[in-house]
Motif scaffolding. Sequence first.
Motif, PDB file in Angstrom:
ATOM      1  N   ASN A  12     -41.178  -6.992   6.845  1.00 32.41           N
ATOM      2  CA  ASN A  12     -40.575  -5.941   6.051  1.00 32.41           C
ATOM      3  C   ASN A  12     -41.524  -5.320   5.047  1.00 32.41           C
ATOM      4  O   ASN A  12     -41.261  -4.241   4.549  1.00 32.41           O
ATOM      5  CB  ASN A  12     -39.361  -6.473   5.284  1.00 32.41           C
ATOM      6  CG  ASN A  12     -38.274  -6.913   6.229  1.00 32.41           C
ATOM      7  OD1 ASN A  12     -37.944  -8.072   6.275  1.00 32.41           O
ATOM      8  ND2 ASN A  12     -37.730  -6.000   6.990  1.00 32.41           N
ATOM      9  N   PHE A  13     -42.586  -6.018   4.719  1.00 23.52           N
ATOM     10  CA  PHE A  13     -43.493  -5.510   3.699  1.00 23.52           C
ATOM     11  C   PHE A  13     -44.902  -5.898   4.084  1.00 23.52           C
ATOM     12  O   PHE A  13     -45.156  -7.037   4.453  1.00 23.52           O
ATOM     13  CB  PHE A  13     -43.139  -6.104   2.332  1.00 23.52           C
ATOM     14  CG  PHE A  13     -44.065  -5.665   1.240  1.00 23.52           C
ATOM     15  CD1 PHE A  13     -43.928  -4.420   0.659  1.00 23.52           C
ATOM     16  CD2 PHE A  13     -45.090  -6.486   0.820  1.00 23.52           C
ATOM     17  CE1 PHE A  13     -44.795  -4.010  -0.338  1.00 23.52           C
ATOM     18  CE2 PHE A  13     -45.950  -6.092  -0.173  1.00 23.52           C
ATOM     19  CZ  PHE A  13     -45.804  -4.844  -0.753  1.00 23.52           C
ATOM     20  N   ARG A  14     -45.829  -4.933   4.005  1.00 22.91           N
ATOM     21  CA  ARG A  14     -47.237  -5.200   4.295  1.00 22.91           C
ATOM     22  C   ARG A  14     -48.099  -4.595   3.208  1.00 22.91           C
ATOM     23  O   ARG A  14     -47.792  -3.541   2.667  1.00 22.91           O
ATOM     24  CB  ARG A  14     -47.655  -4.573   5.618  1.00 22.91           C
ATOM     25  CG  ARG A  14     -47.011  -5.193   6.806  1.00 22.91           C
ATOM     26  CD  ARG A  14     -47.412  -4.479   8.069  1.00 22.91           C
ATOM     27  NE  ARG A  14     -46.506  -4.894   9.106  1.00 22.91           N
ATOM     28  CZ  ARG A  14     -46.873  -5.173  10.329  1.00 22.91           C
ATOM     29  NH1 ARG A  14     -48.115  -5.060  10.675  1.00 22.91           N
ATOM     30  NH2 ARG A  14     -45.994  -5.562  11.211  1.00 22.91           N
ATOM     31  N   THR A  15     -49.189  -5.282   2.940  1.00 27.48           N
ATOM     32  CA  THR A  15     -50.180  -4.764   2.006  1.00 27.48           C
ATOM     33  C   THR A  15     -51.549  -5.227   2.483  1.00 27.48           C
ATOM     34  O   THR A  15     -51.654  -6.160   3.277  1.00 27.48           O
ATOM     35  CB  THR A  15     -49.898  -5.224   0.562  1.00 27.48           C
ATOM     36  OG1 THR A  15     -50.731  -4.514  -0.333  1.00 27.48           O
ATOM     37  CG2 THR A  15     -50.105  -6.706   0.395  1.00 27.48           C
ATOM     38  N   ARG A  16     -52.571  -4.564   1.999  1.00 25.54           N
ATOM     39  CA  ARG A  16     -53.934  -4.897   2.420  1.00 25.54           C
ATOM     40  C   ARG A  16     -54.818  -5.153   1.213  1.00 25.54           C
ATOM     41  O   ARG A  16     -54.600  -4.583   0.148  1.00 25.54           O
ATOM     42  CB  ARG A  16     -54.510  -3.757   3.252  1.00 25.54           C
ATOM     43  CG  ARG A  16     -53.753  -3.568   4.552  1.00 25.54           C
ATOM     44  CD  ARG A  16     -54.327  -2.433   5.369  1.00 25.54           C
ATOM     45  NE  ARG A  16     -53.583  -2.328   6.610  1.00 25.54           N
ATOM     46  CZ  ARG A  16     -52.824  -1.297   6.921  1.00 25.54           C
ATOM     47  NH1 ARG A  16     -52.721  -0.281   6.107  1.00 25.54           N
ATOM     48  NH2 ARG A  16     -52.174  -1.281   8.059  1.00 25.54           N
ATOM     49  N   LYS A  17     -55.815  -6.003   1.411  1.00 23.15           N
ATOM     50  CA  LYS A  17     -56.803  -6.308   0.381  1.00 23.15           C
ATOM     51  C   LYS A  17     -58.187  -6.267   1.014  1.00 23.15           C
ATOM     52  O   LYS A  17     -58.366  -6.640   2.180  1.00 23.15           O
ATOM     53  CB  LYS A  17     -56.585  -7.707  -0.213  1.00 23.15           C
ATOM     54  CG  LYS A  17     -55.330  -7.853  -1.020  1.00 23.15           C
ATOM     55  CD  LYS A  17     -55.499  -7.248  -2.383  1.00 23.15           C
ATOM     56  CE  LYS A  17     -54.307  -7.600  -3.257  1.00 23.15           C
ATOM     57  NZ  LYS A  17     -54.407  -7.026  -4.582  1.00 23.15           N
ATOM     58  N   TRP A  18     -59.158  -5.853   0.217  1.00 27.54           N
ATOM     59  CA  TRP A  18     -60.553  -5.809   0.621  1.00 27.54           C
ATOM     60  C   TRP A  18     -61.227  -7.041   0.045  1.00 27.54           C
ATOM     61  O   TRP A  18     -61.118  -7.299  -1.162  1.00 27.54           O
ATOM     62  CB  TRP A  18     -61.163  -4.522   0.084  1.00 27.54           C
ATOM     63  CG  TRP A  18     -62.573  -4.247   0.413  1.00 27.54           C
ATOM     64  CD1 TRP A  18     -63.217  -4.477   1.594  1.00 27.54           C
ATOM     65  CD2 TRP A  18     -63.534  -3.638  -0.461  1.00 27.54           C
ATOM     66  NE1 TRP A  18     -64.508  -4.046   1.507  1.00 27.54           N
ATOM     67  CE2 TRP A  18     -64.732  -3.530   0.256  1.00 27.54           C
ATOM     68  CE3 TRP A  18     -63.484  -3.179  -1.769  1.00 27.54           C
ATOM     69  CZ2 TRP A  18     -65.875  -2.984  -0.299  1.00 27.54           C
ATOM     70  CZ3 TRP A  18     -64.630  -2.629  -2.302  1.00 27.54           C
ATOM     71  CH2 TRP A  18     -65.803  -2.533  -1.581  1.00 27.54           C
ATOM     72  N   VAL A  19     -61.911  -7.825   0.851  1.00 27.18           N
ATOM     73  CA  VAL A  19     -62.556  -9.056   0.395  1.00 27.18           C
ATOM     74  C   VAL A  19     -63.877  -8.696  -0.281  1.00 27.18           C
ATOM     75  O   VAL A  19     -64.774  -8.141   0.337  1.00 27.18           O
ATOM     76  CB  VAL A  19     -62.792 -10.041   1.568  1.00 27.18           C
ATOM     77  CG1 VAL A  19     -63.474 -11.308   1.068  1.00 27.18           C
ATOM     78  CG2 VAL A  19     -61.468 -10.373   2.254  1.00 27.18           C
ATOM     79  N   ARG A  20     -63.946  -9.019  -1.566  1.00 32.91           N
ATOM     80  CA  ARG A  20     -65.106  -8.673  -2.393  1.00 32.91           C
ATOM     81  C   ARG A  20     -65.871  -9.944  -2.773  1.00 32.91           C
ATOM     82  O   ARG A  20     -65.362 -11.045  -2.597  1.00 32.91           O
ATOM     83  CB  ARG A  20     -64.617  -7.926  -3.623  1.00 32.91           C
ATOM     84  CG  ARG A  20     -63.888  -6.634  -3.227  1.00 32.91           C
ATOM     85  CD  ARG A  20     -63.133  -5.968  -4.323  1.00 32.91           C
ATOM     86  NE  ARG A  20     -63.636  -6.237  -5.639  1.00 32.91           N
ATOM     87  CZ  ARG A  20     -63.369  -5.519  -6.706  1.00 32.91           C
ATOM     88  NH1 ARG A  20     -62.597  -4.483  -6.607  1.00 32.91           N
ATOM     89  NH2 ARG A  20     -63.849  -5.834  -7.879  1.00 32.91           N
ATOM     90  N   PRO A  21     -67.090  -9.802  -3.315  1.00 31.45           N
ATOM     91  CA  PRO A  21     -67.903 -10.985  -3.638  1.00 31.45           C
ATOM     92  C   PRO A  21     -67.189 -12.002  -4.535  1.00 31.45           C
ATOM     93  O   PRO A  21     -67.329 -13.216  -4.339  1.00 31.45           O
ATOM     94  CB  PRO A  21     -69.125 -10.397  -4.347  1.00 31.45           C
ATOM     95  CG  PRO A  21     -69.233  -9.012  -3.817  1.00 31.45           C
ATOM     96  CD  PRO A  21     -67.814  -8.555  -3.563  1.00 31.45           C
ATOM     97  N   GLU A  22     -66.404 -11.531  -5.501  1.00 26.30           N
ATOM     98  CA  GLU A  22     -65.710 -12.463  -6.410  1.00 26.30           C
ATOM     99  C   GLU A  22     -64.580 -13.233  -5.732  1.00 26.30           C
ATOM    100  O   GLU A  22     -64.016 -14.152  -6.323  1.00 26.30           O
ATOM    101  CB  GLU A  22     -65.191 -11.732  -7.651  1.00 26.30           C
ATOM    102  CG  GLU A  22     -64.219 -10.621  -7.363  1.00 26.30           C
ATOM    103  CD  GLU A  22     -64.871  -9.242  -7.221  1.00 26.30           C
ATOM    104  OE1 GLU A  22     -64.149  -8.248  -7.433  1.00 26.30           O
ATOM    105  OE2 GLU A  22     -66.057  -9.148  -6.900  1.00 26.30           O
ATOM    106  N   ASP A  23     -64.249 -12.887  -4.483  1.00 27.65           N
ATOM    107  CA  ASP A  23     -63.183 -13.557  -3.739  1.00 27.65           C
ATOM    108  C   ASP A  23     -63.699 -14.665  -2.833  1.00 27.65           C
ATOM    109  O   ASP A  23     -62.923 -15.278  -2.098  1.00 27.65           O
ATOM    110  CB  ASP A  23     -62.417 -12.541  -2.877  1.00 27.65           C
ATOM    111  CG  ASP A  23     -61.875 -11.383  -3.681  1.00 27.65           C
ATOM    112  OD1 ASP A  23     -61.364 -11.635  -4.791  1.00 27.65           O
ATOM    113  OD2 ASP A  23     -61.970 -10.235  -3.207  1.00 27.65           O
TER     114      ASP A  23
END
Length: 143
Positions: A12-23
Amino acid sequence: MTALENDPLEINFRTRKWVRPEDLNANGTLFGGSLLKWIDEEATIYAIVQLGNRRVVTKFMSEINFLSSAVQGDVIEMGLQATAFGSSSMTMRAAVRNMITRKPILTVDRIVFVGLDASGVPFPHGFTDITYDRDRIPQEPLA
């Protein structure tokens, strides 16, 4: 097919994240703690909208099954599915996939949120179904 597309439950719900160096962790892959923080944050927002209450807390998170990971620059997609409503709670499940490799990253079968009143006591919400109506969020001050 992806982990979210072949999932038997409708997401029902989707979101996206970009993997960055601090992750990243010491292995140079996505730190599990970062991913769990993102899931909890997005699930909280989803619970706020569904329960119509800005005072929601995470009550329970079931076993977390890490299946693969991501590296810097990858884009991940998180999906949430409401699975049950209690009198003051909402249960959902989560699935995360790597959009670059198309591999599933993790699943969480049960995440339970409870809506509270101003005193911190569980508050009955009266809902039994998912809504896409953003008017469920009350407009009272946050005091």
